[in-house]
Design an enzyme around this catalytic site. Sequence first.
Site, mmCIF file in Angstrom:
data_model
loop_
_atom_site.group_PDB
_atom_site.id
_atom_site.type_symbol
_atom_site.label_atom_id
_atom_site.label_comp_id
_atom_site.label_asym_id
_atom_site.label_seq_id
_atom_site.Cartn_x
_atom_site.Cartn_y
_atom_site.Cartn_z
ATOM 1 N N GLU A 1 0.843 -1.205 0.000
ATOM 2 C CA GLU A 1 0.000 0.000 0.000
ATOM 3 C C GLU A 1 0.877 1.253 0.000
ATOM 4 O O GLU A 1 0.598 2.220 0.707
ATOM 5 C CB GLU A 1 -0.935 0.027 1.213
ATOM 6 N N CYS B 1 -10.835 1.494 6.642
ATOM 7 C CA CYS B 1 -10.218 2.801 6.897
ATOM 8 C C CYS B 1 -10.663 3.849 5.889
ATOM 9 O O CYS B 1 -10.797 5.029 6.235
ATOM 10 C CB CYS B 1 -8.705 2.670 6.917
#
Length: 780
Positions: free
Chosen positions: A314, A398
């Site tokens: 990520e 998130c």
Amino acid sequence: MIFWPAIFVCLMLAPQQERPDTTVRSLQAAPFSSVEIEDAFWSPRIETTLRVTVGHCLDQCEKTGRIANFDVAAGKIEEGRFRGRLYDDSDLYKVIEGAAYALRHRRDVVLERRVESIILRIAAAQQEDGYLDTYYTTAGTGKRWTNLRGGHELYCAGHLFEAGIAWFQATGKRELLDVACRLADHIDGVFGPRKRQDPPGHQEIELALLKLAQATKEPRYERLARFFLAARGRFKGRKGGGYGSYAQDHLPVREQRKAVGHAVRALYQACALTDLARIDSDGELRSTLTALWDDVHLGKIYITGGVGSVPGIEGFGPPFVLPNDTAYTETCAAIALSLWNQRMLLLTRDAGYADDLERSLYNGMLSGISREGDRFFYDNPLASRGAHERSAWFSCACCPSNIVRFLPSLGGRIWSHDVDEIRVSQYIGSRTSIPLAAGKVRVEMKSQLPWKGRVLIEVRPEKPQRFTLLLREPAWCRGGARLLLNGKHQTVMVRDGWLRIDRRFDPGDRVALELPMEIRRVEDDPRVLANDGRVALCRGPVVYCLEGVDHDGHSRNLVLPPDAKLRAVSHPELLGGIVTIEGPALARSEDGNPREVQLRAIPYHLWNHRGAGELVTWIPTHKALAERPGQGIVHRMADRELEASHCYAGDSVAALMDGRLPQSSSDPSLPRMTFWPLKGAVGQLYCRFDKPRSLARSSVYWFDDGPKGGCRVPASWRLLYRDGESWTPVRLENGISYGVGKDRLQNLRFAPVQAREWMLEVTMQRGFSTGLLEWQLEDR
């Protein structure tokens, strides 16, 4: 006894009064709570967030056990068990923060009571010593602070601090803020000089502690933030060593001038450091942050403002390696970059940061949420074959919980000021009151962006007074803006991207800004090989894309000739009312021949609102780069074409020959090509050179993510070349076999063959898929 590493760490980010101040004075942002947005584009988005998204996210927190976990931690559910992931508390905190911002827009008794009842459940779960984390109070009992690298305790705490501050500011009620302060006090008792030396594995608490210090006037919280930042990259006195570059723990923060590792972690850290640079007027830290920002923007950012190209981490990959199909560009990373850009703008007054913020707002951030407000993207690729769609929620949520707090606070990113100047950073219709040294000035802006470049600002000082009004001249029309004052054209000074009007303003003075909205064909840096021979279409702040739904189900076969005449077309009925880019183009047919078609490009942030389908953002300018419908998955290189019979949507055919060797067969930091989810099948990979080549060697590096993943080295494989109409296996040299080992190149030598087309035929193990990290074809 003095424990010197702790003392050294604390001094590293203490205010440096002796360092000369090379910065300009920081700006102050008009707080979002004082800004009323009335904008044809943004108001419906914010209204949807208030009316739909906040409630949707709270509902999801209920359904997934995120709220009930607090009841389990409080002992209110007999034999209750923790549900979800260890960092799930943070999602609820972010949604509460978003709800607080929503209440600042308008009062909602039902929402306020709902959140108040949740806050009581949160408070009940707090332990007597102030500790609060539902996972480590239930499933992880006895393991407090034992996994700072990946445990997310401090990360969750940071989001609690932000939620407590927001709720207090929105309602005047202290219950959640008091919970936050008790937890902060507990953490301050555990970490710091002569205490625990470890920083958090996921940054966030640092910027939150600085906010908490400002809100409560408690200096201990600022000192703790400085401690956590200074502890990174310094390992003496820490348990288990450092966390590495993935978590930006490879160097002290003042030495970090390259963007590496997990993107959100890196950008949250940059936010906190920028806050400190403002507090301390620290020119040296500002220089470091500027270098870091420059590194992000030299080959590590997409045209949409998305960052973090590598799915496995990520995070940031090497510069100029920006694949489109596998672009991760997490929504949270676009939000984090926006938060950092706003801080850098206030620190430096440089309009370039506002330009970059604008790019993320209209593209990389906004694509993360649907117009309806109840579906989300986690990752935001720039190309798709139709397997990518928004989801109502994620097990790791998130991004939805981040965007629900970001959009309602948008008003705080429009206006800023100093004692004798007002700056307009974003052209979003709004009104507010700006306190200048000579008196308050009421300002109101009407904007037609992003579809039309017309902006009108009315200035109403309490009395006639002299100040400077600075309007950002967007990078996309630099040198072309036209400014009128009370209807008369004005020639004004432009400095550092700002149009400056320095005069005595009277109540009712009107400033009109006309921004040219030309269609732009953007070519990428030639070092970004994925976009060689392609262009992106932009108009104003908006990046455009092509969807299959507008082109008979396909967009990856489209070609935009360099001489095609394009036009902007208004569609009030399409996707809530948009401006498209349209014109003549070519489309490759199944036989490979081109045919004339009409191209329609829509704003990138609106793709996937009409069902799953193909997506292209970087459009080929010649036929060879466009795919044929029904063809395998293709990647065009300078002298060859790669094709796979199948490739997982999250992987990339381009990875096959990108020249990058992994550290191991399970290396998550590099792009890969896999046949997933095909298992036990036979897959084909093709390499077609533009001209025949004489080859005698080949190498492959297998991807294997065992024992947990579903890919293994193959059962067998072979290399073939096209001989006329048939495929012929190469003749291996004596003693050479088709290797299926891991963690190294499997080298093949064979009798020289001259051919244009080559094929790897891969037979997968039963029950498993197969993938490659690199494929090499070499001459003698």
